[in-house]
Design a protein around this motif. Structure first.
Motif, mmCIF file in Angstrom:
data_model
loop_
_atom_site.group_PDB
_atom_site.id
_atom_site.type_symbol
_atom_site.label_atom_id
_atom_site.label_comp_id
_atom_site.label_asym_id
_atom_site.label_seq_id
_atom_site.Cartn_x
_atom_site.Cartn_y
_atom_site.Cartn_z
ATOM 1 N N VAL A 1 14.233 53.655 1.925
ATOM 2 C CA VAL A 1 15.639 53.312 2.112
ATOM 3 C C VAL A 1 16.482 54.562 2.357
ATOM 4 C CG1 VAL A 1 17.651 52.262 0.997
ATOM 5 C CG2 VAL A 1 15.403 51.239 0.725
ATOM 6 N N ASP A 2 16.154 55.668 1.701
ATOM 7 C CA ASP A 2 16.936 56.894 1.875
ATOM 8 C C ASP A 2 16.594 57.641 3.159
ATOM 9 O OD1 ASP A 2 14.444 57.776 1.182
ATOM 10 O OD2 ASP A 2 15.094 59.034 -0.489
ATOM 11 N N GLY A 3 15.648 57.116 3.964
ATOM 12 C CA GLY A 3 15.337 57.708 5.259
ATOM 13 C C GLY A 3 14.085 58.558 5.285
ATOM 14 N N THR A 4 13.517 58.858 4.134
ATOM 15 C CA THR A 4 12.302 59.669 4.127
ATOM 16 C C THR A 4 11.104 58.833 4.556
ATOM 17 O OG1 THR A 4 11.910 59.170 1.807
ATOM 18 C CG2 THR A 4 13.149 61.174 2.299
ATOM 19 N N ILE A 5 10.155 59.499 5.163
ATOM 20 C CA ILE A 5 8.934 58.843 5.624
ATOM 21 C C ILE A 5 7.777 59.396 4.818
ATOM 22 C CG2 ILE A 5 7.389 58.496 7.569
ATOM 23 C CD1 ILE A 5 9.814 58.735 9.392
ATOM 24 N N ILE A 6 7.026 58.493 4.179
ATOM 25 C CA ILE A 6 5.884 58.922 3.375
ATOM 26 C C ILE A 6 4.650 58.138 3.803
ATOM 27 C CG2 ILE A 6 7.299 59.547 1.393
ATOM 28 C CD1 ILE A 6 6.275 56.981 0.033
ATOM 29 N N SER A 7 3.488 58.730 3.561
ATOM 30 C CA SER A 7 2.218 58.083 3.846
ATOM 31 C C SER A 7 1.521 57.855 2.512
ATOM 32 C CB SER A 7 1.372 58.961 4.758
ATOM 33 O OG SER A 7 0.154 58.326 5.019
ATOM 34 N N ILE A 8 1.103 56.615 2.272
ATOM 35 C CA ILE A 8 0.440 56.293 1.017
ATOM 36 C C ILE A 8 -0.891 55.607 1.311
ATOM 37 C CG2 ILE A 8 2.563 56.079 -0.325
ATOM 38 C CD1 ILE A 8 2.301 53.057 -0.023
ATOM 39 N N ASP A 9 -1.776 55.679 0.327
ATOM 40 C CA ASP A 9 -3.067 55.009 0.456
ATOM 41 C C ASP A 9 -2.857 53.512 0.253
ATOM 42 O OD1 ASP A 9 -5.735 54.479 0.668
ATOM 43 O OD2 ASP A 9 -6.259 55.194 -1.334
ATOM 44 N N MET A 10 -3.479 52.720 1.088
ATOM 45 C CA MET A 10 -3.295 51.270 1.045
ATOM 46 C C MET A 10 -3.808 50.673 -0.263
ATOM 47 S SD MET A 10 -4.278 48.809 4.169
ATOM 48 C CE MET A 10 -4.053 50.172 5.275
ATOM 49 N N ASN A 11 -4.813 51.308 -0.861
ATOM 50 C CA ASN A 11 -5.380 50.796 -2.103
ATOM 51 C C ASN A 11 -4.463 51.018 -3.295
ATOM 52 O OD1 ASN A 11 -7.712 49.969 -0.753
ATOM 53 N ND2 ASN A 11 -8.622 51.996 -0.952
ATOM 54 N N ASP A 12 -3.439 51.886 -3.148
ATOM 55 C CA ASP A 12 -2.505 52.134 -4.240
ATOM 56 C C ASP A 12 -1.424 51.067 -4.341
ATOM 57 O OD1 ASP A 12 -3.879 54.395 -4.914
ATOM 58 O OD2 ASP A 12 -2.534 55.772 -3.849
ATOM 59 N N ILE A 13 -1.257 50.236 -3.338
ATOM 60 C CA ILE A 13 -0.240 49.183 -3.364
ATOM 61 C C ILE A 13 -0.793 47.987 -4.130
ATOM 62 C CG2 ILE A 13 1.205 47.649 -1.992
ATOM 63 C CD1 ILE A 13 0.967 49.663 0.295
ATOM 64 N N GLN A 14 -0.057 47.585 -5.157
ATOM 65 C CA GLN A 14 -0.490 46.447 -5.955
ATOM 66 C C GLN A 14 0.124 45.147 -5.458
ATOM 67 O OE1 GLN A 14 0.350 46.959 -10.059
ATOM 68 N NE2 GLN A 14 -0.838 45.191 -10.700
ATOM 69 N N GLU A 15 1.423 45.166 -5.123
ATOM 70 C CA GLU A 15 2.119 43.953 -4.701
ATOM 71 C C GLU A 15 3.264 44.324 -3.774
ATOM 72 O OE1 GLU A 15 2.567 40.343 -3.917
ATOM 73 O OE2 GLU A 15 1.195 40.662 -5.583
ATOM 74 N N ILE A 16 3.617 43.400 -2.873
ATOM 75 C CA ILE A 16 4.764 43.567 -1.980
ATOM 76 C C ILE A 16 5.795 42.521 -2.374
ATOM 77 C CG2 ILE A 16 5.563 43.534 0.402
ATOM 78 C CD1 ILE A 16 2.661 44.143 1.238
ATOM 79 N N ASN A 17 6.977 42.973 -2.755
ATOM 80 C CA ASN A 17 8.050 42.065 -3.177
ATOM 81 C C ASN A 17 9.177 42.077 -2.161
ATOM 82 O OD1 ASN A 17 6.676 41.515 -5.555
ATOM 83 N ND2 ASN A 17 7.720 43.132 -6.675
ATOM 84 N N TRP A 18 9.810 40.926 -2.007
ATOM 85 C CA TRP A 18 10.996 40.802 -1.166
ATOM 86 C C TRP A 18 12.008 39.975 -1.936
ATOM 87 C CZ3 TRP A 18 12.663 36.523 2.253
ATOM 88 C CH2 TRP A 18 13.748 36.874 3.053
ATOM 89 N N ARG A 19 13.209 40.511 -2.087
ATOM 90 C CA ARG A 19 14.277 39.888 -2.873
ATOM 91 C C ARG A 19 13.840 39.587 -4.295
ATOM 92 N NH1 ARG A 19 17.391 35.700 1.144
ATOM 93 N NH2 ARG A 19 18.080 37.268 2.616
ATOM 94 N N GLY A 20 13.060 40.474 -4.879
ATOM 95 C CA GLY A 20 12.658 40.353 -6.273
ATOM 96 C C GLY A 20 11.485 39.430 -6.538
ATOM 97 N N LYS A 21 10.919 38.823 -5.519
ATOM 98 C CA LYS A 21 9.793 37.910 -5.697
ATOM 99 C C LYS A 21 8.620 38.385 -4.853
ATOM 100 C CE LYS A 21 12.734 33.921 -6.444
ATOM 101 N NZ LYS A 21 13.149 32.611 -5.945
ATOM 102 N N PRO A 22 7.388 38.111 -5.313
ATOM 103 C CA PRO A 22 6.226 38.487 -4.492
ATOM 104 C C PRO A 22 6.267 37.767 -3.146
ATOM 105 C CG PRO A 22 5.541 37.910 -6.707
ATOM 106 C CD PRO A 22 6.993 37.569 -6.609
#
Length: 126
Positions: free
Chosen positions: A99-120
Motif C-alpha cells: 500500500v505504501d508503494g514499496t515492492i517486495i518479493s516473498i516466497d509463495m510458501n510463506d503465505i498462509q492466507e489471502i484476506n479481502w475486506r477482513g475475510k478469507p
C-alpha cells in the motif's frame, strides 16, 4: 367495448416462419483409428507452479482483479500481515506492491492466507 383490441397498429401482417431442422443421420463406413491419449509427465518445478496458492495468486495478476480486489491482506506464516496487490508471479515467489508503494518479493510458501475486506478470499481460479 370488450371485443376491441387493446392496441391496434396499422400495418401489414407479420408472419413468423420456423424452419424445421432435418435429423442428420451419419452413414459412414469409414474406420477411424482410435486416438491414444498422451500422458504428460510433470517435472517437480512444474508441480510447484500448479499449487493452490500459485493459482490463487495468479487470479490476482489480472488488471481487473487488481482494480476490484484492493487492497488484499496477506497473512504470513510467521505472524506478519502485508497489505497490497500481486504485481508479478515467478515459479516459487510472488512480487507484491504494498500500500505504501514499496515492492517486495516473498516466497509463495510463506503465505498462509489471502484476506479481502477482513475475510478469507474464496478460492477462485482463472
Amino acid at each position: 367495448m370488450e371485443t376491441d383490441p387493446l392496441l391496434f397498429v396499422s400495418g401489414p401482417p407479420v408472419y413468423r416462419h420456423h424452419k424445421k431442422t432435418k435429423k442428420w443421420i451419419e452413414e459412414s463406413t469409414s474406420i477411424f483409428p482410435e486416438r491414444q491419449l498422451e500422458v504428460e509427465v510433470k517435472v517437480e518445478s512444474e508441480v510447484k507452479t500448479e499449487s493452490t496458492m500459485w493459482k490463487r495468486l495468479n487470479y490476482f495478476t489480472s488488471p481487473f482483479a487488481q482494480h476490484v480486489y484492493k487492497p488484499l491482506t496477506f497473512q504470513m506464516k510467521y505472524g506478519e500481515s502485508l497489505q497490497g496487490l500481486v504485481d508479478k508471479l515467478d515459479d516459487e515467489s510472488a512480487t507484491l506492491r504494498l500500500v505504501d508503494g514499496t515492492i517486495i518479493s516473498i516466497d509463495m510458501n510463506d503465505i498462509q492466507e489471502i484476506n479481502w475486506r477482513g475475510k478469507p478470499f474464496p478460492v477462485r481460479f482463472r
